[in-house]
Design an enzyme around this catalytic site. Structure first.
Site, PDB file in Angstrom:
ATOM      1  N   SER A  90       0.698  -1.068  -0.078  1.00  0.00           N
ATOM      2  CA  SER A  90       0.085  -0.030   0.064  1.00  0.00           C
ATOM      3  C   SER A  90       0.861   1.351  -0.248  1.00  0.00           C
ATOM      4  CB  SER A  90      -1.018  -0.036   0.922  1.00  0.00           C
ATOM      5  OG  SER A  90      -1.773   1.120   1.221  1.00  0.00           O
ATOM      6  N   ASP A 228      -2.275   6.316  -3.456  1.00  0.00           N
ATOM      7  CA  ASP A 228      -1.185   5.822  -2.810  1.00  0.00           C
ATOM      8  C   ASP A 228      -0.650   4.814  -3.523  1.00  0.00           C
ATOM      9  OD1 ASP A 228      -3.272   4.192  -2.467  1.00  0.00           O
ATOM     10  OD2 ASP A 228      -2.561   3.373  -0.586  1.00  0.00           O
ATOM     11  N   ASP A 230      -0.898   1.713  -3.997  1.00  0.00           N
ATOM     12  CA  ASP A 230      -1.863   0.593  -4.764  1.00  0.00           C
ATOM     13  C   ASP A 230      -2.994   1.048  -5.130  1.00  0.00           C
ATOM     14  OD1 ASP A 230      -2.407   0.868  -2.031  1.00  0.00           O
ATOM     15  OD2 ASP A 230      -3.389  -1.302  -1.863  1.00  0.00           O
ATOM     16  N   ASP A 232      -5.492   2.269  -3.762  1.00  0.00           N
ATOM     17  CA  ASP A 232      -6.883   2.121  -3.237  1.00  0.00           C
ATOM     18  C   ASP A 232      -7.437   3.340  -2.597  1.00  0.00           C
ATOM     19  OD1 ASP A 232      -5.347   1.765  -0.982  1.00  0.00           O
ATOM     20  OD2 ASP A 232      -6.076   0.305  -0.103  1.00  0.00           O
TER      21      ASP A 232
HETATM   22 MG    MG Z   1      -3.345   1.500  -0.383  1.00  0.00          MG
END
Ligand code: MG
Length: 433
Positions: A90, A228, A230, A232
């Site tokens: 992440s 960020d 990844d 999400d």
């Molecule tokens: Mg993330």
């Protein structure tokens, strides 16, 4: 390694090793008939993702390799499989990596499902015999399907220019393509996949988004969007080059969606409640996994955290930085973002902390809770949050230090401060008593 609500995370190599990824894959492959595997742009991610694929095949599953893609895209694709594994850390620094398990139709694994995997990590299943092993398939429809689902929900009033800062992470391809299909004139920043994160650290904060703020002004864009590592999460920047606070973006998105049953963590500002007159706002423990669980349980229509994790349950229970990006562009096409932010109510929020002897946390918390229950209606999900006239107070033990953290928000500075002092007196008495 602890397999918590945000998966397994640690240094790679060191803690998250190919051996662990192989065993994780074997466990998931033994428990689920079909598994889709995705990864972010970290330098360790291809090694780990290939190990997960090998393990899941050896466990007997049908396995599809989705390659590099955002976590919400992998979660969305999980509806066509029994489970999904995302290799990502992440927003952590580049030397970290992690493994996160998704269950069809695209929710994070619950405690029981994680425990089942953990048990098999300790005693790996023996590999399946040669005559039942599957080959690796390619998953190529995930990005298109996810974008189609988002574009079915979000429309622009007029064409807008947006700068999207992908942090050299997993949103590099999918996010600019989605925004172009939405009808935006897209300028990209840090949009070449690179696991060393040369553009900026993968956590989007006011401190790390200075390039984006400058680029928005320099290009005359209507909005900036930052992901960020990844994708999400999404953070917004106004046309004036100012980062929108997490509480404000949460309130704006909830209002844009006309949410009636939003779910937010218990330290979220009451500005969110006030921006949504008549809505029933539910508060949960801090952490997007708790928000997701509550949305599934209560049938809530929007969830989010001031960190930039926003959940749109109509299409997915995974925090979705791409879906949020589309809505940020849509809001910028409705009105100037800076004006939307200025119209939101803003309240003073004050914080303090008090040390406590490590062995006394439990007893002291019980005494604090007893006292605060006499102040007004309480929520006791994570410490105690009590609603008082024109505000609220939250007392909770720190997760990392022997301390109590006290937060107070009210409609005016004086009340916020007075409530904080009163709460601190209660905590002092409990800590020393
Ligand atoms: Mg993330």
């Amino acid at each position: 390694m602890k397999f918590g609500s945000s998966g397994i995370r640690g240094l790679a190599p060191g803690e998250i090793t190919p051996d662990l990824a192989l065993r994780f894959g074997m466990a998931v492959g033994a428990l689920h008939k079909s598994v889709v595997v995705g990864r972010d742009t970290r330098t360790s991610s291809p090694t780990l993702a290939n190990a997960v694929v090998s393990g899941a095949l050896s466990g007997g599953a049908r396995v599809a390799d989705a390659g590099m893609l955002p976590t919400p895209t992998l979660a969305h694709a999980t509806r066509r499989y029994d489970a999904g594994v995302m290799v990502t850390a992440s927003h952590n620094p580049p030397e970290y990596n992690g493994l996160k398990l998704w269950i069809a139709p695209g929710r994070a694994a619950n405690a029981a499902e994680r425990t089942a995997v953990e048990a098999l990590l300790k005693t790996p299943p023996s590999g399946m015999p040669w005559n039942v092993l599957h080959g690796v398939e390619r998953e190529t429809r995930a990005e298109r399907e996810h974008a189609d689902a988002i574009l079915g929900q979000v429309k622009l009033e007029r064409r807008v220019r947006v700068v999207v800062d992908c942090a050299n992470g997993a949103g590099c391809d999918a996010s600019p393509r989605l925004l172009r299909r939405l009808g935006c004139d897209v300028v990209t920043l840090h949009a070449q996949p690179d696991g060393t994160f040369p553009g900026r650290p993968p956590e989007p904060t006011a401190e790390t988004l200075t390039d984006l703020c400058k680029a928005v002004k320099a290009t005359g864009a209507h909005a900036g969007i930052a992901h960020d590592g990844d994708a999400d999460r999404a953070v917004a920047v106004t046309e004036k080059g100012v980062v929108v606070s997490g509480d404000a973006l949460l309130a704006l998105l909830a209002a844009r969606l006309k949410a009636r049953k939003p779910v937010v963590p218990l330290d979220t500002s009451m500005a969110v409640d006030d921006a949504l007159k008549g809505a029933r706002v539910t508060r949960t423990r801090v952490g997007d996994a708790f928000i997701s669980e509550e949305l599934a349980r209560s049938g809530g229509d929007f969830g989010g955290e001031p960190s930039g994790a926003f959940i749109f349950p109509k299409i997915s229970l995974c925090p979705d930085g791409l879906h949020a990006a589309a809505y940020i562009a849509a809001m910028a096409s409705d009105a100037k973002l800076s004006e939307l932010v200025a119209r939101l109510p803003r309240y003073p929020l004050v914080r303090a902390s008090l040390p406590v002897a490590a062995g006394r946390v439990g007893n002291a918390m019980a005494a604090i809770a007893k006292e605060l229950r006499s102040w007004g209606p309480v929520e006791e999900l994570d410490g105690v949050r009590v609603s008082v006239k024109d505000g609220w107070v939250l007392v909770r033990p720190s997760g990392t230090e022997p301390k109590f953290r006290v937060t107070s928000e009210a409609r005016d500075e004086k009340t916020a401060q007075a409530n904080l002092e009163l709460a601190l007196d209660v905590v002092k008495k409990a800590v020393n008593g």
